[in-house]
Design a protein around this motif. Structure first.
Motif, PDB file in Angstrom:
ATOM      1  N   GLY A  46       0.789  -1.220   0.000  1.00  0.00           N
ATOM      2  CA  GLY A  46       0.000   0.000   0.000  1.00  0.00           C
ATOM      3  C   GLY A  46       0.824   1.274   0.000  1.00  0.00           C
ATOM      4  O   GLY A  46       0.281   2.358  -0.202  1.00  0.00           O
ATOM      5  N   ARG A  47       2.128   1.160   0.195  1.00  0.00           N
ATOM      6  CA  ARG A  47       2.963   2.359   0.270  1.00  0.00           C
ATOM      7  C   ARG A  47       3.422   2.785  -1.110  1.00  0.00           C
ATOM      8  O   ARG A  47       3.756   1.954  -1.962  1.00  0.00           O
ATOM      9  CB  ARG A  47       4.178   2.087   1.148  1.00  0.00           C
ATOM     10  N   ALA A  48       3.456   4.086  -1.340  1.00  0.00           N
ATOM     11  CA  ALA A  48       3.987   4.646  -2.587  1.00  0.00           C
ATOM     12  C   ALA A  48       5.338   5.293  -2.309  1.00  0.00           C
ATOM     13  O   ALA A  48       5.656   5.672  -1.177  1.00  0.00           O
ATOM     14  CB  ALA A  48       3.031   5.679  -3.165  1.00  0.00           C
ATOM     15  N   ALA A  56      15.876  14.520  -5.939  1.00  0.00           N
ATOM     16  CA  ALA A  56      14.593  13.842  -5.730  1.00  0.00           C
ATOM     17  C   ALA A  56      14.681  12.371  -6.127  1.00  0.00           C
ATOM     18  O   ALA A  56      14.176  11.492  -5.418  1.00  0.00           O
ATOM     19  CB  ALA A  56      13.501  14.549  -6.529  1.00  0.00           C
ATOM     20  N   LEU A  57      15.325  12.098  -7.249  1.00  0.00           N
ATOM     21  CA  LEU A  57      15.484  10.706  -7.678  1.00  0.00           C
ATOM     22  C   LEU A  57      16.334   9.919  -6.689  1.00  0.00           C
ATOM     23  O   LEU A  57      16.049   8.753  -6.398  1.00  0.00           O
ATOM     24  CB  LEU A  57      16.112  10.656  -9.070  1.00  0.00           C
ATOM     25  N   ALA A  58      17.387  10.549  -6.177  1.00  0.00           N
ATOM     26  CA  ALA A  58      18.245   9.871  -5.208  1.00  0.00           C
ATOM     27  C   ALA A  58      17.468   9.539  -3.938  1.00  0.00           C
ATOM     28  O   ALA A  58      17.583   8.432  -3.392  1.00  0.00           O
ATOM     29  CB  ALA A  58      19.456  10.732  -4.883  1.00  0.00           C
ATOM     30  N   GLN A  59      16.652  10.488  -3.453  1.00  0.00           N
ATOM     31  CA  GLN A  59      15.862  10.238  -2.256  1.00  0.00           C
ATOM     32  C   GLN A  59      14.821   9.147  -2.499  1.00  0.00           C
ATOM     33  O   GLN A  59      14.603   8.276  -1.646  1.00  0.00           O
ATOM     34  CB  GLN A  59      15.183  11.531  -1.811  1.00  0.00           C
ATOM     35  N   ALA A  60      14.194   9.186  -3.668  1.00  0.00           N
ATOM     36  CA  ALA A  60      13.213   8.151  -3.990  1.00  0.00           C
ATOM     37  C   ALA A  60      13.882   6.787  -4.089  1.00  0.00           C
ATOM     38  O   ALA A  60      13.328   5.774  -3.639  1.00  0.00           O
ATOM     39  CB  ALA A  60      12.509   8.495  -5.301  1.00  0.00           C
ATOM     40  N   ARG A 109      14.953   1.258  -2.043  1.00  0.00           N
ATOM     41  CA  ARG A 109      15.850   0.213  -1.537  1.00  0.00           C
ATOM     42  C   ARG A 109      15.453  -0.233  -0.130  1.00  0.00           C
ATOM     43  O   ARG A 109      15.569  -1.410   0.214  1.00  0.00           O
ATOM     44  CB  ARG A 109      17.305   0.704  -1.559  1.00  0.00           C
ATOM     45  N   GLN A 110      14.963   0.705   0.682  1.00  0.00           N
ATOM     46  CA  GLN A 110      14.502   0.340   2.015  1.00  0.00           C
ATOM     47  C   GLN A 110      13.310  -0.603   1.947  1.00  0.00           C
ATOM     48  O   GLN A 110      13.220  -1.568   2.724  1.00  0.00           O
ATOM     49  CB  GLN A 110      14.145   1.606   2.799  1.00  0.00           C
ATOM     50  N   ILE A 111      12.402  -0.360   1.024  1.00  0.00           N
ATOM     51  CA  ILE A 111      11.243  -1.248   0.870  1.00  0.00           C
ATOM     52  C   ILE A 111      11.683  -2.615   0.363  1.00  0.00           C
ATOM     53  O   ILE A 111      11.187  -3.654   0.825  1.00  0.00           O
ATOM     54  CB  ILE A 111      10.206  -0.611  -0.079  1.00  0.00           C
ATOM     55  N   VAL A 112      12.612  -2.627  -0.585  1.00  0.00           N
ATOM     56  CA  VAL A 112      13.120  -3.906  -1.090  1.00  0.00           C
ATOM     57  C   VAL A 112      13.688  -4.738   0.051  1.00  0.00           C
ATOM     58  O   VAL A 112      13.419  -5.940   0.164  1.00  0.00           O
ATOM     59  CB  VAL A 112      14.184  -3.659  -2.179  1.00  0.00           C
ATOM     60  N   GLN A 113      14.469  -4.106   0.911  1.00  0.00           N
ATOM     61  CA  GLN A 113      15.053  -4.825   2.040  1.00  0.00           C
ATOM     62  C   GLN A 113      13.985  -5.280   3.026  1.00  0.00           C
ATOM     63  O   GLN A 113      14.015  -6.412   3.527  1.00  0.00           O
ATOM     64  CB  GLN A 113      16.087  -3.934   2.732  1.00  0.00           C
ATOM     65  N   ARG A 114      13.043  -4.415   3.321  1.00  0.00           N
ATOM     66  CA  ARG A 114      11.990  -4.765   4.287  1.00  0.00           C
ATOM     67  C   ARG A 114      11.136  -5.919   3.794  1.00  0.00           C
ATOM     68  O   ARG A 114      10.756  -6.810   4.565  1.00  0.00           O
ATOM     69  CB  ARG A 114      11.110  -3.537   4.537  1.00  0.00           C
ATOM     70  N   GLU A 115      10.821  -5.922   2.507  1.00  0.00           N
ATOM     71  CA  GLU A 115       9.966  -6.964   1.933  1.00  0.00           C
ATOM     72  C   GLU A 115      10.760  -8.198   1.513  1.00  0.00           C
ATOM     73  O   GLU A 115      10.159  -9.174   1.072  1.00  0.00           O
ATOM     74  CB  GLU A 115       9.226  -6.409   0.708  1.00  0.00           C
ATOM     75  N   ASP A 116      12.096  -8.146   1.644  1.00  0.00           N
ATOM     76  CA  ASP A 116      12.968  -9.221   1.161  1.00  0.00           C
ATOM     77  C   ASP A 116      12.644  -9.538  -0.296  1.00  0.00           C
ATOM     78  O   ASP A 116      12.531 -10.696  -0.703  1.00  0.00           O
ATOM     79  CB  ASP A 116      12.830 -10.475   2.020  1.00  0.00           C
ATOM     80  N   ALA A 118      17.393  -5.702  -5.621  1.00  0.00           N
ATOM     81  CA  ALA A 118      17.806  -5.979  -4.252  1.00  0.00           C
ATOM     82  C   ALA A 118      19.280  -5.701  -4.019  1.00  0.00           C
ATOM     83  O   ALA A 118      19.703  -5.585  -2.871  1.00  0.00           O
ATOM     84  CB  ALA A 118      17.507  -7.442  -3.907  1.00  0.00           C
ATOM     85  N   ALA A 119      20.055  -5.617  -5.065  1.00  0.00           N
ATOM     86  CA  ALA A 119      21.506  -5.490  -4.912  1.00  0.00           C
ATOM     87  C   ALA A 119      21.922  -4.052  -5.148  1.00  0.00           C
ATOM     88  O   ALA A 119      21.418  -3.385  -6.052  1.00  0.00           O
ATOM     89  CB  ALA A 119      22.230  -6.401  -5.892  1.00  0.00           C
TER      90      ALA A 119
END
Length: 462
Positions: A40-42, A54-58, A63-70, A93-94
């Protein structure tokens, strides 16, 4: 069995009724070896500090979501209602410090028509799966099997996007299809798909407006990576020379403050290509330029922040200094080569990466051998023999008989010379290389060992 590759689709801002996100996720249903999940997160892109920031922050959020969701891949973006497209980006993921052919850059995006159908679905699947960096050999095999029919099915749209789209949208499609073709060529070792990738990248460059410097530079970088892969696989220095020109063109547009890692990556690759071409053709004119490029790359890829990449560059630097020092008959330069090789081995330890350590030991042995040749010190020659012996033993221990041939022959030459000399006599050169793959850091998998990804067992040699 390996777990399925997990593709996560984030919520898309301005997506009425979640319709476009559902359409994207549906494209990955029922793919063998692939699972898809929606969240549900954008990803929020705030442009207050400029588009690159902005692209760097996004990207950091992604990457944080990728790690959290494995997850193996996150697809994110937004819906642009007035333009009638859904704009998608891809984060794997890498965190890859120097990419293989086909990975997306910070500027990669794909625009699809709202409510797109199956013809566009082929393109989306090919682009998304090409953006993955597989964690295991089984995942790589899954990707190779999936990509082949997908990239072929998407070829029409990928190489000839509809003229009803704007120039930037068409260029984005061509660039994305180039990535998919490059990835397929990488996994299947089919040079034909690499050439298709170069064609697609060139088409994208032709559509870019004059002010799109960053896109222009990154596309030339992508062309260079593919040409480098062709040249290293074929052993044809003509492709390596073309890669050099592509990297030089990229550096005309890439600015260190805007994209430091990408700038440093091109500097590193350009330095390595200059060295390889000089070595293959027996010319030494570009070695000074190669040294400058490698030293520039190390300004960004420092030992504390990027230890693996720093050690790779330091290892290459040792190789270049060997050739340069031998040609100049300079003991000082050869001592610098020895020191560079030893510093690389402080990171590429036997415990951390035994096969890379073995390649570094062979490289150190060659530097010591040449130093002994010009300094006429027997103890240096003995140290060279010990380094060759360490490399040989490690390769044999891991069953790498082909890679073991180089230190084996070098060791025999060193031991023969030690038996023959009773005082200061001229020493012969060690065996430099039998094939281009042992000259430096080759970017082809599965013949290479990849750092930290668990995707193979063969080592880079040199």
């Amino acid at each position: 069995p390996a777990r399925p590759l997990l593709v996560v689709v984030a919520a898309l801002p301005h997506d009425s009724g979640d319709a476009q996100r559902a359409n994207v996720a549906a494209c990955f249903q029922n793919l063998p070896g692939v699972a898809v999940r929606t969240i549900g997160r954008a990803i929020e892109v705030a442009g207050g500090d400029g588009p690159l920031a902005a692209l760097a922050q996004a990207g950091t959020q992604a990457r944080q979501i990728v790690q959290r969701e494995d997850a193996d891949l996150l697809i994110w973006g937004l819906v642009d209602g007035p333009a009638g497209i859904v704009e998608l980006r891809f984060t794997n993921a890498a965190f890859v410090e120097d990419e293989r052919p086909g990975l997306p850059t910070m500027m990669t995006w794909l625009g699809l028509p709202l409510g797109f159908g199956e013809d566009w679905g082929h393109l989306l699947r090919a682009v998304a799966l090409a953006s993955l960096e597989p964690r295991t050999e089984a995942h790589a095999q899954t990707l190779a099997a999936l990509l082949a029919p997908m990239v072929e099915a998407a070829r029409g749209l990928g190489l000839d996007p509809p003229v009803s789209l704007g120039a930037m949208e068409q260029a984005a499609i061509l660039a994305c299809y180039g990535n998919a073709a490059a990835a397929l060529g990488y996994y299947t070792r089919d040079v034909g798909w690499h050439k298709v990738a170069v064609e697609a990248y060139g088409g994208a460059i032709g559509l870019l407006p004059r002010e799109a410097d960053l896109d222009w530079g990154l596309l030339h970088r992508s062309i260079g990576i593919v040409l480098q892969a062709i040249g290293e696989r074929s052993g044809d220095p003509a492709f390596l020379a073309q890669a050099i020109e592509a990297y030089r063109a990229a550096l005309e547009a890439l600015r260190r403050p805007d994209c430091p890692r990408e700038w440093a990556s091109v500097q590193n690759r350009l330095g390595l290509m200059l060295y390889k071409v000089d070595l293959l053709e027996g010319k030494l004119e570009s070695l000074k330029e190669a040294l400058g490029c490698l030293q520039a790359a190390m300004q960004i890829f420092g030992r504390s922040d990027y230890p693996a990449k720093w050690a790779e560059i330091m290892n290459t630097l040792g190789q270049v200094l060997q050739v340069y020092g031998d040609h100049a008959r300079s003991v000082d330069i050869l001592e610098r080569a020895v020191e560079a090789c030893r510093q690389a081995l402080e990171v590429r330890t036997f415990e951390a990466a035994p096969l890379l350590w073995a390649g570094g030991q062979n490289n150190l042995g060659s530097a010591l051998f040449l130093l002994a040749k010009h300094s006429q010190h027997r103890d240096v020659l003995e140290a060279a023999a010990e380094s060759f012996r360490s490399a040989l033993g490690t390769y044999r221990m891991h069953g790498m008989d082909l890679l073991a041939e180089i230190p084996d022959k070098n060791l025999k030459r060193a031991e023969e010379m030690l038996r023959r000399i009773g005082g200061p006599r001229p020493l012969v050169d060690p065996l430099w290389v039998e094939r281009p793959a042992t000259v430096g850091e080759e970017d082809d998998w599965p013949d290479k060992e990849t750092e930290g990804k668990g995707r193979g067992t063969a080592s880079r040699s040199g």
